[in-house]
Motif scaffolding. Sequence first.
Motif, PDB file in Angstrom:
ATOM      1  N   LEU A 135      23.197 -37.898  -6.394  1.00 21.05           N
ATOM      2  CA  LEU A 135      22.725 -36.624  -6.972  1.00 21.05           C
ATOM      3  C   LEU A 135      21.190 -36.601  -6.961  1.00 21.05           C
ATOM      4  CD1 LEU A 135      23.080 -33.958  -8.554  1.00 21.05           C
ATOM      5  CD2 LEU A 135      23.197 -35.363 -10.647  1.00 21.05           C
ATOM      6  N   ARG A 136      20.580 -37.677  -7.396  1.00 20.49           N
ATOM      7  CA  ARG A 136      19.122 -37.713  -7.477  1.00 20.49           C
ATOM      8  C   ARG A 136      18.497 -37.838  -6.083  1.00 20.49           C
ATOM      9  NH1 ARG A 136      18.205 -37.862 -12.705  1.00 20.49           N
ATOM     10  NH2 ARG A 136      19.841 -38.696 -14.053  1.00 20.49           N
ATOM     11  N   LEU A 137      19.126 -38.613  -5.229  1.00 19.89           N
ATOM     12  CA  LEU A 137      18.587 -38.756  -3.877  1.00 19.89           C
ATOM     13  C   LEU A 137      18.614 -37.421  -3.128  1.00 19.89           C
ATOM     14  CD1 LEU A 137      20.082 -42.193  -2.758  1.00 19.89           C
ATOM     15  CD2 LEU A 137      17.739 -41.691  -3.441  1.00 19.89           C
ATOM     16  N   ALA A 138      19.721 -36.675  -3.258  1.00 20.09           N
ATOM     17  CA  ALA A 138      19.808 -35.380  -2.583  1.00 20.09           C
ATOM     18  C   ALA A 138      18.765 -34.398  -3.135  1.00 20.09           C
ATOM     19  CB  ALA A 138      21.218 -34.809  -2.749  1.00 20.09           C
ATOM     20  N   TYR A 139      18.586 -34.430  -4.457  1.00 22.21           N
ATOM     21  CA  TYR A 139      17.614 -33.519  -5.088  1.00 22.21           C
ATOM     22  C   TYR A 139      16.188 -33.842  -4.629  1.00 22.21           C
ATOM     23  CZ  TYR A 139      14.825 -31.335  -8.767  1.00 22.21           C
ATOM     24  OH  TYR A 139      13.891 -30.604  -9.454  1.00 22.21           O
ATOM     25  N   HIS A 140      15.824 -35.111  -4.701  1.00 21.71           N
ATOM     26  CA  HIS A 140      14.471 -35.480  -4.310  1.00 21.71           C
ATOM     27  C   HIS A 140      14.261 -35.337  -2.812  1.00 21.71           C
ATOM     28  CE1 HIS A 140      13.329 -36.649  -8.267  1.00 21.71           C
ATOM     29  NE2 HIS A 140      14.261 -37.589  -8.372  1.00 21.71           N
TER      30      HIS A 140
ATOM     31  N   LYS B 109      10.787 -31.873   0.940  1.00 24.32           N
ATOM     32  CA  LYS B 109      10.491 -30.826   1.911  1.00 24.32           C
ATOM     33  C   LYS B 109       9.801 -29.628   1.266  1.00 24.32           C
ATOM     34  CE  LYS B 109      14.504 -31.885   4.850  1.00 24.32           C
ATOM     35  NZ  LYS B 109      15.761 -31.325   5.419  1.00 24.32           N
ATOM     36  N   ASP B 110      10.193 -29.321   0.035  1.00 27.58           N
ATOM     37  CA  ASP B 110       9.653 -28.137  -0.643  1.00 27.58           C
ATOM     38  C   ASP B 110       9.270 -28.529  -2.068  1.00 27.58           C
ATOM     39  OD1 ASP B 110       9.003 -25.696  -1.658  1.00 27.58           O
ATOM     40  OD2 ASP B 110      10.968 -24.771  -1.339  1.00 27.58           O
ATOM     41  N   LYS B 111       7.995 -28.770  -2.295  1.00 24.85           N
ATOM     42  CA  LYS B 111       7.520 -29.226  -3.604  1.00 24.85           C
ATOM     43  C   LYS B 111       7.705 -28.170  -4.680  1.00 24.85           C
ATOM     44  CE  LYS B 111       5.862 -33.150  -2.028  1.00 24.85           C
ATOM     45  NZ  LYS B 111       6.470 -34.443  -2.424  1.00 24.85           N
ATOM     46  N   THR B 112       7.830 -26.893  -4.269  1.00 19.40           N
ATOM     47  CA  THR B 112       7.953 -25.816  -5.260  1.00 19.40           C
ATOM     48  C   THR B 112       9.368 -25.699  -5.801  1.00 19.40           C
ATOM     49  OG1 THR B 112       8.465 -24.154  -3.558  1.00 19.40           O
ATOM     50  CG2 THR B 112       6.129 -24.550  -4.070  1.00 19.40           C
ATOM     51  N   PHE B 113      10.318 -26.362  -5.163  1.00 18.37           N
ATOM     52  CA  PHE B 113      11.721 -26.213  -5.561  1.00 18.37           C
ATOM     53  C   PHE B 113      12.011 -27.075  -6.788  1.00 18.37           C
ATOM     54  CE2 PHE B 113      16.122 -27.839  -5.346  1.00 18.37           C
ATOM     55  CZ  PHE B 113      16.795 -26.652  -5.557  1.00 18.37           C
ATOM     56  N   ASN B 114      12.687 -26.471  -7.752  1.00 11.53           N
ATOM     57  CA  ASN B 114      13.151 -27.185  -8.943  1.00 11.53           C
ATOM     58  C   ASN B 114      14.556 -26.722  -9.279  1.00 11.53           C
ATOM     59  OD1 ASN B 114      10.849 -28.881 -10.085  1.00 11.53           O
ATOM     60  ND2 ASN B 114       9.835 -26.901  -9.754  1.00 11.53           N
ATOM     61  N   ALA B 115      15.338 -27.614  -9.819  1.00  7.76           N
ATOM     62  CA  ALA B 115      16.708 -27.274 -10.200  1.00  7.76           C
ATOM     63  C   ALA B 115      17.114 -28.136 -11.379  1.00  7.76           C
ATOM     64  CB  ALA B 115      17.663 -27.493  -9.032  1.00  7.76           C
ATOM     65  N   THR B 116      18.096 -27.650 -12.102  1.00  4.82           N
ATOM     66  CA  THR B 116      18.638 -28.391 -13.240  1.00  4.82           C
ATOM     67  C   THR B 116      19.790 -29.268 -12.758  1.00  4.82           C
ATOM     68  OG1 THR B 116      18.041 -26.591 -14.728  1.00  4.82           O
ATOM     69  CG2 THR B 116      19.683 -28.188 -15.509  1.00  4.82           C
ATOM     70  N   LEU B 117      19.732 -30.556 -13.068  1.00  2.00           N
ATOM     71  CA  LEU B 117      20.801 -31.486 -12.704  1.00  2.00           C
ATOM     72  C   LEU B 117      21.684 -31.728 -13.912  1.00  2.00           C
ATOM     73  CD1 LEU B 117      18.747 -34.119 -10.637  1.00  2.00           C
ATOM     74  CD2 LEU B 117      19.668 -31.922  -9.907  1.00  2.00           C
ATOM     75  N   LYS B 118      22.993 -31.596 -13.740  1.00  2.00           N
ATOM     76  CA  LYS B 118      23.926 -31.780 -14.838  1.00  2.00           C
ATOM     77  C   LYS B 118      24.976 -32.828 -14.472  1.00  2.00           C
ATOM     78  CE  LYS B 118      23.626 -27.310 -17.196  1.00  2.00           C
ATOM     79  NZ  LYS B 118      24.410 -26.142 -17.677  1.00  2.00           N
TER      80      LYS B 118
ATOM     81  N   PRO C  86      18.511 -22.338 -10.957  1.00  2.00           N
ATOM     82  CA  PRO C  86      19.324 -23.164 -10.055  1.00  2.00           C
ATOM     83  C   PRO C  86      19.899 -24.376 -10.784  1.00  2.00           C
ATOM     84  CG  PRO C  86      17.205 -22.639  -9.054  1.00  2.00           C
ATOM     85  CD  PRO C  86      17.112 -22.227 -10.475  1.00  2.00           C
ATOM     86  N   THR C  87      21.206 -24.571 -10.645  1.00  2.00           N
ATOM     87  CA  THR C  87      21.869 -25.667 -11.360  1.00  2.00           C
ATOM     88  C   THR C  87      22.895 -26.321 -10.439  1.00  2.00           C
ATOM     89  OG1 THR C  87      21.625 -24.483 -13.450  1.00  2.00           O
ATOM     90  CG2 THR C  87      23.210 -26.314 -13.396  1.00  2.00           C
ATOM     91  N   VAL C  88      22.865 -27.651 -10.405  1.00  2.66           N
ATOM     92  CA  VAL C  88      23.861 -28.413  -9.649  1.00  2.66           C
ATOM     93  C   VAL C  88      24.427 -29.480 -10.576  1.00  2.66           C
ATOM     94  CG1 VAL C  88      24.271 -29.979  -7.718  1.00  2.66           C
ATOM     95  CG2 VAL C  88      22.742 -28.015  -7.434  1.00  2.66           C
TER      96      VAL C  88
END
Length: 460
Positions: A313-318, A323-332, A377-379
Motif C-alpha cells: 500500500l505504501r510502496l504503491a502510494y509513494h 511521479k507527481d509530488k502534488t498528489f496526495n491521498a488518504t490511506l486506510k 482521494p481515498t484508498v
Amino acid sequence: MAHYSGLGDIFFTAPVAFGIVGALRKFLDLPKRLPRWNPLLTWIWVPVLVLYLAAQAFDFWSPKLGDAYWLLVLGMVMAVLLAVRDYRPARSLLLAMGPLVLYKLVEYVLETPQGKVPKQYDSALDTTQAFVIIWLVTFILIARNQKKTLEKERLLREEEEKAKRLIEAQNAQLEHLVAERTAALTNQAEELRAALTELRTTQAQLIQSEKMASLGELTAGIAHEIQNPLNFVNNFAEVSAELVTELEEEREKPARDLELEADLLADLKQNLQKIHQHGGRAASIVRGMLEHSRASSGERVPTDLNQLADEYLRLAYHGLRAKDKTFNATLKPDFDPALPPVEVIAQDLGRVLLNLLTNAFYAVKQRQQRAEPGYAPTVSVSTRRVGEEVEIRVKDNGTGMPESVQAKIFQPFFTTKPTGEGTGLGLSLSYDIITQGHGGTLAVESREGEGTEFVICLPL
C-alpha cells in the motif's frame, strides 16, 4: 422319316449342316470362345465335296454315306460343345444333342446298305424320333433362355464394372483432393504453429514489459519509502558520533564522571538499536524489491498478509507521488489482527497487490483532476477471515467502471488507460496468479463515478 437315297441328297444336307454350324458359332460366340476351332468349322462342306468327287471317280454311292456325314457333323458339334462346356448354354445344348446322336447311331447301325430300316423297327424309331425332337427343342429353348439370362448378367456386370470404375475414378479424385486439402491444412497448421510461437514470444515480452512496468512503480515507491529509515540511520549515526566524542573527552579528564559516562553509553546503545532497527527496515524494503523483480520460485511459504498488504500500500502510494509530488491521498489500512499466516507465493501475491493498488491510486488521481468540490482521494486495504478463506479488499473512491468494462476487465490486452500508459496485461496476469496459482478468486465490484473494489479470496 427322311432317308438319303441318291447323290443329290447330300447337297441338300451340306447347306443344312453349314447353317446349323453357323448358328452354333453365333449362339456360342465361338470366335471369342474357340478362336482356333472357329475357322475350321467354316470348312464343314469339305467332306461333302470329297464324297462327291469319290462317288464320281469310282462310280459308287451308298445312302449310308449321307448318314455318316450327318454323324460327322453331329460329332463335330458335340466336340465343340464339350470344348465350351464351362458355358452353361453349351452344357444344355450338349444334353439336347445326346439323344439325337444316340438315335442317329442306332439308325445308322440298323440301316441296310440300301439305306432302309427293317420294318419291325419303324414304329420304335418313329416314337424315338418324336421324343428326340421334343427333347432337342426343349433344351434348345432352355439354352436360349440361359443365354438371355447370362447376357443380362453380363450387361449387369458391365454396368457394375462401369460404376465401379466410376467410383474408383471418383475415389482417386477425392483422394487427390484430400491430399491437396491435407497439404493445405498442414501448411496452415505450420503457419499457425509459427504464429503461435511468435505470439508466445510476444506474450512473454509483454509479460516481461508488464513486470518491468510494475518494477518501475515499485522502485519509485521504494526510493521514497526507504528515505525515512535512511534518514533515521544517518541522524542516529551522527548523534552517536557526538556521544562517542563526549565519552572520549570525559575519559581524558582527571576527575571522571562515571555517572555521565554511563548515561552516554546508554544513549549510545539506544542509538545503535535505532540504527539497527531502521537499517533492518531499509533492508526489508530492498529485499522486497529483489523478490518482486526476480522470477517466481513457485514455492508457497507462510506469509503475514497484513504486513504484505501494508507494505505494498505504501510502496504503491509513494511510487505515484514520486511521479507527481502534488498528489496526495488518504490511506486506510484495516487489517484483521487475528489473521493467521497464509501459505502463498509472496512475490506473486505482491505483484497482484501492487497492480491493484497502482490502479486504485490512478483512478483516484483521475477523479481528483476533475476538481469535484469536496472530493478527497481515498484508498483502503482490508483483510479478514471468512470461514476457511482469507479475504483481501482493495477499495478506492475513484472514477469507477461501467458494467460493460467490468465484463472485460480481466481479458488480456484490455485496458481503460490511454495508449502508452498500460499494456492491458496487469489485471489478466493478476487474475491468473490468484485463480490458477493460488486456487482462489478475484472479483470486481464497481459503480461508475463512485469507485471500485477488488476482492481477493484465498483458501487457508
